[in-house]
Design a protein around this motif. Sequence first.
Motif, PDB file in Angstrom:
ATOM      1  N   GLU A 117      23.563  56.465  71.159  1.00 43.12           N
ATOM      2  CA  GLU A 117      23.239  56.903  72.507  1.00 43.12           C
ATOM      3  C   GLU A 117      21.950  57.716  72.505  1.00 43.12           C
ATOM      4  OE1 GLU A 117      24.908  56.303  75.286  1.00 43.12           O
ATOM      5  OE2 GLU A 117      26.801  55.464  74.546  1.00 43.12           O
ATOM      6  N   PHE A 118      21.236  57.689  73.640  1.00 43.27           N
ATOM      7  CA  PHE A 118      20.110  58.608  73.829  1.00 43.27           C
ATOM      8  C   PHE A 118      20.145  59.116  75.261  1.00 43.27           C
ATOM      9  CE2 PHE A 118      18.494  54.424  74.900  1.00 43.27           C
ATOM     10  CZ  PHE A 118      17.676  54.616  76.002  1.00 43.27           C
ATOM     11  N   ALA A 119      19.525  60.305  75.478  1.00 44.30           N
ATOM     12  CA  ALA A 119      19.666  61.003  76.755  1.00 44.30           C
ATOM     13  C   ALA A 119      18.805  60.418  77.861  1.00 44.30           C
ATOM     14  CB  ALA A 119      19.336  62.487  76.578  1.00 44.30           C
ATOM     15  N   GLY A 120      17.624  59.927  77.526  1.00 44.25           N
ATOM     16  CA  GLY A 120      16.730  59.424  78.560  1.00 44.25           C
ATOM     17  C   GLY A 120      15.390  59.026  77.989  1.00 44.25           C
ATOM     18  N   ILE A 121      14.433  58.843  78.882  1.00 45.21           N
ATOM     19  CA  ILE A 121      13.098  58.390  78.495  1.00 45.21           C
ATOM     20  C   ILE A 121      12.054  59.333  79.088  1.00 45.21           C
ATOM     21  CG2 ILE A 121      11.421  56.501  78.629  1.00 45.21           C
ATOM     22  CD1 ILE A 121      13.804  54.586  78.940  1.00 45.21           C
ATOM     23  N   ARG A 122      11.099  59.747  78.278  1.00 44.04           N
ATOM     24  CA  ARG A 122       9.988  60.559  78.768  1.00 44.04           C
ATOM     25  C   ARG A 122       8.725  59.705  78.817  1.00 44.04           C
ATOM     26  NH1 ARG A 122      10.350  64.785  75.760  1.00 44.04           N
ATOM     27  NH2 ARG A 122      11.274  66.114  77.358  1.00 44.04           N
ATOM     28  N   LYS A 123       8.061  59.723  79.964  1.00 50.60           N
ATOM     29  CA  LYS A 123       6.825  58.963  80.149  1.00 50.60           C
ATOM     30  C   LYS A 123       5.644  59.928  80.076  1.00 50.60           C
ATOM     31  CE  LYS A 123       5.762  57.310  84.268  1.00 50.60           C
ATOM     32  NZ  LYS A 123       5.763  56.451  85.472  1.00 50.60           N
ATOM     33  N   THR A 124       4.632  59.590  79.255  1.00 53.80           N
ATOM     34  CA  THR A 124       3.431  60.421  79.148  1.00 53.80           C
ATOM     35  C   THR A 124       2.190  59.540  79.236  1.00 53.80           C
ATOM     36  OG1 THR A 124       3.557  60.287  76.728  1.00 53.80           O
ATOM     37  CG2 THR A 124       4.513  62.240  77.770  1.00 53.80           C
ATOM     38  N   GLU A 125       1.116  60.128  79.743  1.00 52.95           N
ATOM     39  CA  GLU A 125      -0.132  59.388  79.909  1.00 52.95           C
ATOM     40  C   GLU A 125      -1.143  59.834  78.858  1.00 52.95           C
ATOM     41  OE1 GLU A 125      -3.658  59.208  83.234  1.00 52.95           O
ATOM     42  OE2 GLU A 125      -1.582  58.959  83.946  1.00 52.95           O
ATOM     43  N   HIS A 126      -1.861  58.886  78.273  1.00 52.68           N
ATOM     44  CA  HIS A 126      -2.840  59.176  77.221  1.00 52.68           C
ATOM     45  C   HIS A 126      -4.142  58.426  77.500  1.00 52.68           C
ATOM     46  CE1 HIS A 126       0.413  60.905  74.684  1.00 52.68           C
ATOM     47  NE2 HIS A 126       1.133  60.015  75.336  1.00 52.68           N
ATOM     48  N   LYS A 127      -5.223  58.901  76.880  1.00 49.34           N
ATOM     49  CA  LYS A 127      -6.541  58.303  77.101  1.00 49.34           C
ATOM     50  C   LYS A 127      -6.894  57.249  76.056  1.00 49.34           C
ATOM     51  CE  LYS A 127      -8.427  62.365  79.445  1.00 49.34           C
ATOM     52  NZ  LYS A 127      -9.489  63.418  79.447  1.00 49.34           N
ATOM     53  N   LYS A 128      -6.086  57.138  75.007  1.00 51.95           N
ATOM     54  CA  LYS A 128      -6.344  56.146  73.967  1.00 51.95           C
ATOM     55  C   LYS A 128      -5.043  55.810  73.253  1.00 51.95           C
ATOM     56  CE  LYS A 128      -7.854  59.842  70.841  1.00 51.95           C
ATOM     57  NZ  LYS A 128      -8.959  60.353  70.013  1.00 51.95           N
ATOM     58  N   TYR A 129      -5.053  54.687  72.550  1.00 55.51           N
ATOM     59  CA  TYR A 129      -3.855  54.283  71.821  1.00 55.51           C
ATOM     60  C   TYR A 129      -4.240  53.338  70.688  1.00 55.51           C
ATOM     61  CZ  TYR A 129      -4.175  49.868  74.448  1.00 55.51           C
ATOM     62  OH  TYR A 129      -4.603  48.680  74.981  1.00 55.51           O
ATOM     63  N   TYR A 130      -3.302  53.155  69.757  1.00 56.01           N
ATOM     64  CA  TYR A 130      -3.488  52.176  68.679  1.00 56.01           C
ATOM     65  C   TYR A 130      -2.702  50.911  69.011  1.00 56.01           C
ATOM     66  CZ  TYR A 130      -5.805  55.264  65.334  1.00 56.01           C
ATOM     67  OH  TYR A 130      -6.709  56.071  64.699  1.00 56.01           O
ATOM     68  N   GLU A 131      -3.312  49.764  68.742  1.00 52.74           N
ATOM     69  CA  GLU A 131      -2.609  48.488  68.792  1.00 52.74           C
ATOM     70  C   GLU A 131      -2.472  48.015  67.354  1.00 52.74           C
ATOM     71  OE1 GLU A 131      -3.782  44.114  70.243  1.00 52.74           O
ATOM     72  OE2 GLU A 131      -3.490  45.527  71.898  1.00 52.74           O
ATOM     73  N   ILE A 132      -1.229  47.952  66.864  1.00 47.77           N
ATOM     74  CA  ILE A 132      -0.976  47.678  65.449  1.00 47.77           C
ATOM     75  C   ILE A 132      -0.272  46.329  65.298  1.00 47.77           C
ATOM     76  CG2 ILE A 132       0.148  48.506  63.347  1.00 47.77           C
ATOM     77  CD1 ILE A 132      -0.001  51.328  64.486  1.00 47.77           C
ATOM     78  N   LEU A 133      -0.824  45.492  64.433  1.00 50.08           N
ATOM     79  CA  LEU A 133      -0.213  44.210  64.091  1.00 50.08           C
ATOM     80  C   LEU A 133       0.391  44.339  62.700  1.00 50.08           C
ATOM     81  CD1 LEU A 133       0.325  41.147  64.473  1.00 50.08           C
ATOM     82  CD2 LEU A 133      -1.970  40.743  63.521  1.00 50.08           C
TER      83      LEU A 133
END
Length: 366
Positions: A11-27
């Motif tokens: 089980e988990f309690a919920g989901i937190r949404k956060t906004e960022h200016k950059k991210y990694y795309e990993i294959l």
Amino acid sequence: MKVLTNVGQQEFAGIRKTEHKKYYEILFESGDILKCTVDHLFETLNGPITAKKLTKNDELIHSICGNTFIKSKKLVRRKFIAYDLVNVENGSLYYTNNVLSHNCSFLGSSNTLISGAKIQQLVFEEPIVQQKNLNIYEQPEQGHVYIATVDVAAGLSMDYSVINVIDVTEAPYKQVMVYRNNEIDPTSFSIVVDSIGKKYNYAYLIVESNNDGKIVCKELWDMEYENMISTKSEQGDNIIKSGKRSAPGIMMTKLTKKVGCSKLKDLIETEVLIIRDQQTISEIGTFVLSKGSYEAEQGKNDDIIMCLVMFAWFASTNYFVDVTGKNTTELIKSNRDDDDIHTLLGFISDGDDLFDNSSSGSYGFW
């Protein structure tokens, strides 16, 4: 709600949404692709490693093929919305796109008013109505008692004018609506305050009367809004009182803010007040101690949380007890005692239609 972890479905309690200016795309060599924040924490055979430091030599744990390596990693400088699970049961690990990751703890500021542990437990909800400046979490209900706190800005695209509505009919108190706008002028804002207050059963209005707030207080007074709180200054604090020596609204003095901050900490940490709005939770995470008082850290906002500070101050008054029948101090004490009992016993706590558009005026909310 359940998620696959290294010890099965949990089980988990919920989901937190956060906004960022950059991210990694990993294959990954397994064929899986994952978009994540630069500080996303992966579990490897050599221990946890952030996405930023992850290399092709790091062996990651995979839910299907046992383990895998990264094939490529690309940094993308673009707006990115991340979704992190909150309070995964029985551990801090879960699979994201088949790769084992850490359940991210709250990455906020230090010296926050609300403890980091409690901030991590705060989970936002999706509003039932969402417009440009308005999030509604519950429609007004007949017979319910609402408190609307109001923070006023100049409308120059800097600080925000905010209306925060709390349902105090039952405990715990619940945040039911947030209006937030940094472009509206004080006179126009007073019309919005009047409309929202009336829709929420003529909510008790607490308007900060510092600076531009005086304009809104005067406009609402001229409109003869019912249930507007008036105060007088006494020994550096505000006393709720009507009559010639009082004025509509509340001056945010050092003492009033100190009392409000102290009570707000108690309200949130004992779960007497339930916060549901994402932006509110974000502000709570950056409301920090600075020069003997709490304020937003540089570059952040605290307009919604200052509304909560006013609410907390009001909830500690005898007037609040009279109009709601709720003794906030006793509720906080009762919840704190319950938490102590649970700790001693070894328990773990688990973490209408839309408004009629015809009545909303020309401002376009609802």
